[in-house]
Design a protein around this motif. Structure first.
Motif, short mmCIF file in Angstrom:
data_model
loop_
_atom_site.label_atom_id
_atom_site.label_comp_id
_atom_site.label_asym_id
_atom_site.label_seq_id
_atom_site.Cartn_x
_atom_site.Cartn_y
_atom_site.Cartn_z
N THR B 212 31.56 -18.98 0.69
CA THR B 212 31.98 -20.55 0.94
C THR B 212 30.29 -21.27 1.23
O THR B 212 30.25 -22.58 0.76
N ASP B 213 29.59 -20.54 1.96
CA ASP B 213 28.41 -21.23 2.42
C ASP B 213 27.65 -21.32 1.31
O ASP B 213 26.81 -22.27 1.33
N LYS B 214 27.39 -20.44 0.55
CA LYS B 214 26.60 -20.39 -0.54
C LYS B 214 26.89 -21.41 -1.69
O LYS B 214 26.11 -21.99 -2.27
N LEU B 215 28.21 -21.79 -1.83
CA LEU B 215 28.59 -22.91 -2.61
C LEU B 215 28.05 -24.15 -2.17
O LEU B 215 27.53 -24.99 -3.05
N ALA B 216 27.85 -24.41 -0.93
CA ALA B 216 27.38 -25.62 -0.36
C ALA B 216 25.76 -25.56 -0.41
O ALA B 216 25.18 -26.50 -0.83
N GLU B 217 25.24 -24.35 -0.02
CA GLU B 217 23.83 -24.34 -0.15
C GLU B 217 23.14 -22.81 -0.97
O GLU B 217 23.04 -22.04 -0.30
N PRO B 218 23.39 -22.91 -2.29
CA PRO B 218 23.04 -21.81 -3.03
C PRO B 218 21.71 -21.53 -2.88
O PRO B 218 20.64 -22.16 -2.71
N GLY B 219 21.49 -19.91 -3.01
CA GLY B 219 20.06 -19.41 -3.13
C GLY B 219 20.03 -18.74 -4.49
O GLY B 219 20.96 -18.93 -5.33
N ASP B 220 19.03 -17.96 -4.55
CA ASP B 220 18.87 -17.27 -5.63
C ASP B 220 19.20 -15.62 -5.60
O ASP B 220 18.58 -14.89 -5.47
N ASP B 221 20.62 -15.56 -5.79
CA ASP B 221 21.29 -14.30 -5.31
C ASP B 221 22.58 -14.22 -6.23
O ASP B 221 22.94 -15.13 -6.63
N ILE B 222 22.96 -12.90 -6.19
CA ILE B 222 24.29 -12.81 -7.08
C ILE B 222 25.57 -13.37 -6.26
O ILE B 222 26.32 -14.22 -7.02
N SER B 224 25.39 -16.31 -4.71
CA SER B 224 25.24 -17.63 -5.20
C SER B 224 25.66 -17.98 -6.46
O SER B 224 26.33 -19.23 -6.69
N ASP B 225 25.14 -17.10 -7.29
CA ASP B 225 25.61 -17.15 -8.74
C ASP B 225 27.24 -17.34 -9.18
O ASP B 225 27.52 -17.94 -9.77
N LEU B 226 27.71 -16.30 -8.38
CA LEU B 226 29.22 -16.23 -8.54
C LEU B 226 29.91 -17.53 -7.89
O LEU B 226 30.68 -18.04 -8.50
N ALA B 227 29.20 -17.97 -6.93
CA ALA B 227 29.86 -19.05 -6.17
C ALA B 227 29.70 -20.64 -7.09
O ALA B 227 30.69 -20.97 -7.20
N THR B 228 28.67 -20.75 -7.43
CA THR B 228 28.33 -21.81 -8.29
C THR B 228 28.79 -21.78 -9.83
O THR B 228 29.03 -22.68 -10.31
N LYS B 229 28.67 -20.42 -10.49
CA LYS B 229 28.91 -20.42 -11.92
C LYS B 229 30.51 -20.08 -12.00
O LYS B 229 30.75 -20.46 -13.04
N ARG B 230 31.10 -19.27 -10.99
CA ARG B 230 32.26 -18.68 -11.45
C ARG B 230 33.32 -19.36 -10.56
O ARG B 230 34.48 -19.72 -10.88
N VAL B 231 33.21 -19.59 -9.12
CA VAL B 231 34.31 -20.09 -8.20
C VAL B 231 34.16 -21.44 -8.28
O VAL B 231 35.37 -22.11 -8.47
N ALA B 232 32.97 -22.36 -8.41
CA ALA B 232 33.10 -23.74 -8.49
C ALA B 232 33.75 -24.08 -9.85
O ALA B 232 34.52 -25.11 -10.02
N THR B 233 33.84 -23.17 -10.99
CA THR B 233 34.35 -23.49 -12.12
C THR B 233 35.87 -23.24 -12.39
O THR B 233 36.51 -23.65 -13.32
#
Ligand code: SF4
Lengths: 64, 415
Positions: B212-222, B224-233
Motif C-alpha cells: 500500500t505504501d509502494k502504491l503511493a510511492e513506488p520504487g524500483d523493486d518487485i 512496487s511493480d506488483l503494486a503499480t502494474k497489478r494491484v492498481a489495475t
C-alpha cells in the motif's frame, strides 16, 4: 538441426540460455527467444543439453 | 542423534506393509539420503509409503520417472485437492488458506508466475553479480574483524540471500528479525498448525501494508511493480500480491542460506574438492562446481508433493486419479543411471541435469539468482579464508532433519 520453441509453455527458468547462450535468449519477462533457429554444428551439443534441461518441454528439435 | 525421533511417525494403531516416510538418514552421514530411501529405489517398481496421517502416497525415486511426473500436466500441485500428500498437520491446515502460483496449476499458475519472472532473467541477474560480490566481501570483512569462533549461518550464510532478496523485493532489511522469525516457522516440519498459520498471516499482513505504501510511492523493486502494474489495475488484490511477495521472501531466504552453510560443511569434509574452488578461477569450473553441490546436497529433501488428476501409467504401475505422489528429488539426484558413482562429491562432473530446483512448470523461479549467489560465495569464501575450519565436530552440528529444507541450524567456524 532446426530449433523450435513454444513460448506460452516457457516458465522463464533460463536453463536454455545457460546451456546454449549462442542460440537462446530471454525477452524482458524472461521468456525464451531463439537467436538462431538453424545453429551451426559447434552448438548442437549445447542445444541438445538445453532441450534436456528445459523443465517445461518448451524447446524441441527438428532434425533436417 | 535426537533428530531421528522426529523422523518417526507413530502408527501403532494402523499396522501397515508400507515403509514410513520420511525416512531417517544414517547416523554419521549427514549428506547421503536415507538408506531406506535408496532401498526403496533399488527395490523394484514404484511403491507406496505411509505418511504421518496414515495416507499412502506413491514414492517416486528414479530420476527419469521424477522428471516425467513433475513435467506431466496430469499431475497437480494444488494441496486443496483430495488425495494430496500433506507433509504435516501444519501444512494440511494451511492448504487452501493461501494460494500462490506454487500451489496452483496452469493456466492460473502461468498467469501469476509470469508477473514476477522478469527480475530473474539471466541477464538481469548477471547484472547483479558485482553488487552480490560487494555484499559478500563486506560481510566477510565484518566477520573477519570479529574474534572467532563465529556462527557462519548468522554472520554470512543468512544475511547474504536476505540482503539480496530484500533489495529485489523492496523490503527494508532492517526488519529482517521479524520476517526471518516467521519464515523459520514455515519451513519447519511438524510445527503447531495455529502457529504456522499465524506466521504466514503475519508475513502477508506486513507485506500488504508495504504494498500500500509502494502504491503511493513506488520504487524500483518487485513489490512496487506488483503494486503499480497489478494491484492498481485490479489484476490482483493487494492480498494476492502480498502472498506472492511472501512466497518470494521466504523462498529467497531459506534455500540459498542452507546451500551456503551445508555446502561449506560438505566441502570442509572433502578438502580435495574444497581446494578446487580455492585454487581455481575459471568461471565455468566454478559454475559446474555449484551444480554438483546442488545435486549432491539437494536441500529440498522432503520431496515434491503432487496428486494425480488422471490415471497415469508409469514404471509398471497405474497411479489412479486422486492418488498422492511424492517425487523424491534427493534420491533421484543420486541415480547411478545418470550420475556414475553418485554418492561421490565430484566438483568436476557434469551435473547439469540434476533436479535440485525441481522440474516441470514449478521449477524454481529464483534459480538464476541462487546460482549467481552461490558462484560468488563458493569462489570467494575459501579463497579469502583458506584456513576456514569447523570450530566443533561435525557430530556436534544440529542438522535440519525436521525441516522442509535441509541444512544446519548453526555453523561455528574459526580460521
Ligand atoms: S529452459 Fe525452457 S522454461 Fe527455461 S527459459 Fe528456456 S525455454 Fe523457458
Amino acid at each position: 538441426m532446426r530449433v523450435k520453441v513454444d513460448q506460452p509453455k516457457c516458465v522463464a527458468s533460463g536453463q536454455c540460455v545457460l546451456a546454449a547462450p549462442a542460440v537462446f535468449d530471454q525477452d524482458d519477462d524472461g521468456i525464451v527467444q531463439v537467436l538462431v533457429d538453424r545453429p551451426e554444428a559447434v552448438h548442437h551439443e549445447d542445444v541438445r543439453e538445453s532441450v534436456a534441461v528445459c523443465p517445461a518441454a518448451a524447446i524441441w528439435l527438428e532434425e533436417e | 542423534m535426537t533428530e531421528t525421533e522426529t523422523e518417526t511417525v507413530t502408527t501403532a494403531t494402523t499396522p501397515t506393509p508400507h515403509a514410513e516416510y520420511p525416512m531417517a538418514r544414517a547416523t554419521g552421514c549427514p549428506f547421503d539420503p536415507p538408506p531406506a530411501l535408496r532401498e526403496q529405489r533399488d527395490g523394484g517398481p514404484i511403491s507406496r509409503v505411509r505418511l504421518w496421517d496414515g495416507s499412502a502416497p506413491w514414492l517416486i525415486t528414479r530420476h527419469d520417472q521424477v522428471r516425467a511426473l513433475l513435467g506431466d500436466p496430469r499431475i497437480s500441485a494444488d494441496p486443496s485437492r483430495p488425495g494430496y500428500p500433506h507433509r504435516d498437520a501444519g501444512a494440511k491446515a494451511r492448504a487452501g488458506t493461501r494460494q500462490t502460483f506454487i500451489t496452483m496449476d496452469d493456466p492460473g499458475h502461468a498467469r501469476l508466475r509470469r508477473m514476477v519472472t522478469a527480475p530473474f532473467a539471466i541477464k538481469k541477474v548477471e547484472a547483479m553479480r558485482p553488487a552480490i560480490q560487494r555484499i559478500v566481501d563486506d560481510l566477510l570483512d565484518t566477520m573477519l574483524a570479529a574474534p572467532g569462533p563465529v556462527d557462519l549461518v548468522e554472520a554470512f550464510a543468512l544475511p547474504l540471500p536476505s540482503l539480496v532478496i530484500c533489495e529485489l523485493l523492496g523490503v527494508p532489511y532492517e526488519k529482517h528479525d521479524f520476517f526471518q522469525k516467521h519464515t523459520k516457522v514455515l519451513v519447519r516440519r511438524n510445527g503447531d498448525p495455529q502457529e504456522v498459520i499465524a506466521a504466514s498471516e503475519a508475513l502477508i499482513d506486513y507485506l500488504e501494508d508495504l504494498l500500500t505504501d509502494k502504491l503511493a510511492e513506488p520504487g524500483d523493486d518487485i513489490l512496487s511493480d506488483l503494486a503499480t502494474k497489478r494491484v492498481a489495475t485490479g489484476e490482483l488484490t493487494a492480498r494476492e500480491a502480498a502472498e506472492m511477495g511472501s512466497l518470494l521472501l521466504a523462498a529467497g531466504h531459506e534455500t540459498t542460506a542452507n546451500m551456503i552453510a551445508l555446502g561449506t560443511v560438505a566441502l570442509l569434509q572433502h578438502p580435495d574438492q574444497l581446494a578446487l574452488l580455492r585454487d581455481g578461477d575459471d568461471p565455468k569450473e566454478i559454475a559446474a562446481a555449484v551444480e554438483e553441490l546442488l545435486r549432491y546436497l539437494t536441500i529440498v529433501h522432503f520431496g515434491r508433493l503432487r496428486v494425480a488428476v488422471e490415471d497415469i501409467e508409469i514404471g509398471g504401475v497405474t497411479l489412479r486419479a486422486g492418488d498422492g505422489v511424492i517425487c523424491a528429488a534427493d534420491i533421484a539426484n543420486r541415480d547411478p543411471e545418470l550420475f556414475p558413482d553418485p554418492d561421490r562429491l565430484d566438483l568436476t562432473r557434469d551435473a547439469r541435469r540434476h533436479i535440485a530446483f525441481g522440474f516441470g512448470v514449478h521449477q524454481c523461479l529464483g534459480q538464476p539468482l541462487a546460482r549467481v549467489e552461490l558462484q560468488v560465495v563458493y569462489s570467494t569464501l575459501y579463497r579469502r579464508i583458506p584456513t576456514l575450519a569447523l570450530a566443533t565436530g561435525v557430530d556436534q552440528l544440529r542438522f535440519k532433519h525436521d525441516g522442509v529444507i535441509y541444512g544446519v541450524y548453526e555453523l561455528p567456524v574459526t580460521w
